[in-house]
Design an enzyme around this catalytic site. Structure first.
Site, PDB file in Angstrom:
ATOM      1  N   ASP A  19     -11.099   3.267   4.819  1.00  0.00           N
ATOM      2  CA  ASP A  19     -11.665   1.942   4.520  1.00  0.00           C
ATOM      3  C   ASP A  19     -13.144   1.887   4.902  1.00  0.00           C
ATOM      4  O   ASP A  19     -13.748   0.811   4.880  1.00  0.00           O
ATOM      5  CB  ASP A  19     -10.862   0.833   5.210  1.00  0.00           C
ATOM      6  CG  ASP A  19     -10.670  -0.379   4.282  1.00  0.00           C
ATOM      7  OD1 ASP A  19     -11.349  -0.440   3.234  1.00  0.00           O
ATOM      8  OD2 ASP A  19      -9.841  -1.233   4.592  1.00  0.00           O
ATOM      9  N   LYS A  69       0.839  -1.204   0.000  1.00  0.00           N
ATOM     10  CA  LYS A  69       0.000   0.000   0.000  1.00  0.00           C
ATOM     11  C   LYS A  69       0.875   1.256   0.000  1.00  0.00           C
ATOM     12  O   LYS A  69       0.599   2.216  -0.705  1.00  0.00           O
ATOM     13  CB  LYS A  69      -0.951  -0.016   1.217  1.00  0.00           C
ATOM     14  CG  LYS A  69      -2.048  -1.058   1.036  1.00  0.00           C
ATOM     15  CD  LYS A  69      -2.842  -1.325   2.297  1.00  0.00           C
ATOM     16  CE  LYS A  69      -3.855  -2.453   2.050  1.00  0.00           C
ATOM     17  NZ  LYS A  69      -4.589  -2.859   3.254  1.00  0.00           N
ATOM     18  N   GLN A 129      -4.724  -1.387   9.505  1.00  0.00           N
ATOM     19  CA  GLN A 129      -4.568  -2.726   8.925  1.00  0.00           C
ATOM     20  C   GLN A 129      -5.126  -3.771   9.895  1.00  0.00           C
ATOM     21  O   GLN A 129      -4.703  -3.856  11.037  1.00  0.00           O
ATOM     22  CB  GLN A 129      -3.081  -2.991   8.620  1.00  0.00           C
ATOM     23  CG  GLN A 129      -2.823  -4.301   7.910  1.00  0.00           C
ATOM     24  CD  GLN A 129      -3.405  -4.344   6.496  1.00  0.00           C
ATOM     25  OE1 GLN A 129      -3.286  -3.420   5.730  1.00  0.00           O
ATOM     26  NE2 GLN A 129      -4.074  -5.443   6.163  1.00  0.00           N
TER      27      GLN A 129
END
Ligand code: NDP
Length: 300
Positions: free
Chosen positions: A111, A44, A88
């Site tokens: 997200d 990422k 994460q």
């Protein structure tokens, strides 16, 4: 397709930079030392620099306390130079995932995990769409595969993949069935699917018998296989993947049995190289979106 999205994002990053003097900046928070998560975060970070974005890996020890993790997130929330925060998952055992998610500033939550964003998505209001489901919808649209009126069966109901994806598919007028670990006679549902999505986390779990002839199959799963015999059973004795296990120590396989699915599905996403790169491309797009919203001119 992931490349196409990245190119679009790179162009818009350039435009934002010219207008505001600043490239978007992503902070990727990784707690603990899970090997797969480390690879995901590294990818990422690399993807950010490829499209001209700035990024930072915020690494916290597995022993970091709940309060310390939340404190670190709050400091990122307060940093005017951070546009997006990626948490994460999974978090190490012992940490309260919901509490950590609630600590995220919804405006920086790239997200779409925060309840405010999940709720906005449910209400069809503008919101960051969780990256993996967003990538899957993009994939279908860019392939011109119809969603409306189709029977979509989503296996998996996680907060980050199965659940938001089932909502997005419903909003696009698919008829949606969601299956999970307590579903009885799974194959009787999956065999009805025009569009079958596997987000389970078990290697090669959906077999030929689960797939209707001519179905579109989206394999979200990413599982590490390090056993040569197991890899040979799935990919075939002569497969380069078996060689990969011998030489590199592992290969990746999805939640769908690749050979059996290839014999039945009309479309099948590969693992690796399918949903994964799309997820990263959508993360970049969500970070750009957050940066644009934070830097929009204030009305006077
Ligand atoms: P979770 O573990 O959070 O959820 C798994 C889901 O699968 C649960 O809803 C679970 O049901 C269901 N499930 C488990 N066993 C069965 C079974 N035997 N039959 C039917 N359903 C079952 O996983 P995630 O959603 O986070 O991830 C799923 C997979 O996708 C993983 O392999 C992960 O690595 C991968 N992934 C890939 C991404 C990418 O970018 N390519 C991004 C995110 C994830 P229940 O709710 O009842 O427990």
């Amino acid at each position: 397709m992931a490349r196409a999205i990245r190119a679009e994002v790179a162009r818009d990053v350039e435009e934002l930079k010219n207008r505001t003097g600043m490239a978007p900046r992503l902070a990727a928070v990784l707690v603990g030392d899970d090997a797969a998560s480390q690879v995901y975060v590294r990818n990422k970070i690399a993807a950010c620099s490829e499209v001209g974005m700035r990024s930072e890996e915020v690494r916290l020890q597995a022993t970091t306390t709940q309060e310390e993790v939340m404190g670190r997130i709050r400091r990122l929330n307060d940093d005017p130079d951070v546009d997006g925060i990626l948490l994460q998952l999974p978090l190490p055992r012992g940490l309260d995932r919901s509490a950590v998610i609630l600590a995220l500033d919804p405006e920086r939550d790239v997200d779409g995990l925060h309840p405010l964003n999940a709720g906005r998505l449910l209400m069809r209001l503008d919101a960051p769409v969780p990256c993996t489901p967003a990538g899957i919808i993009d994939l279908l649209d860019r392939t011109s595969l119809p969603i409306e009126g189709r029977h979509a069966v989503v296996v998996g109901r996680s907060e980050i993949v199965g659940r938001p994806l089932s909502i997005l598919l419903m909003q696009r007028d698919a008829t949606v069935t969601v299956c999970h670990s307590k579903t009885a006679d799974l194959a009787s549902f999956t065999r009805q699917a025009d569009l079958l999505v596997a987000a389970i986390g078990h290697p090669a779990f959906l077999r030929g018998e689960h797939i209707r002839e001519g179905a579109i199959v989206i394999d979200v799963g990413v599982n590490r296989l390090d056993d040569v015999r197991e890899a040979a059973a799935i990919f075939g004795d002569d497969s380069p993947r078996v060689r990969q296990v011998r030489e590199r120590g592992y290969t990746l396989v999805g939640d769908v049995h690749p050979r059996e699915a290839a014999g039945r599905a009309a479309w099948l996403t590969p693992v690796p190289g399918g949903v994964g790169p799309l997820t990263i491309a959508c993360l970049l797009r969500n970070t750009l979106r957050a940066a644009r919203l934070r830097r929009r001119p204030v009305a006077r």
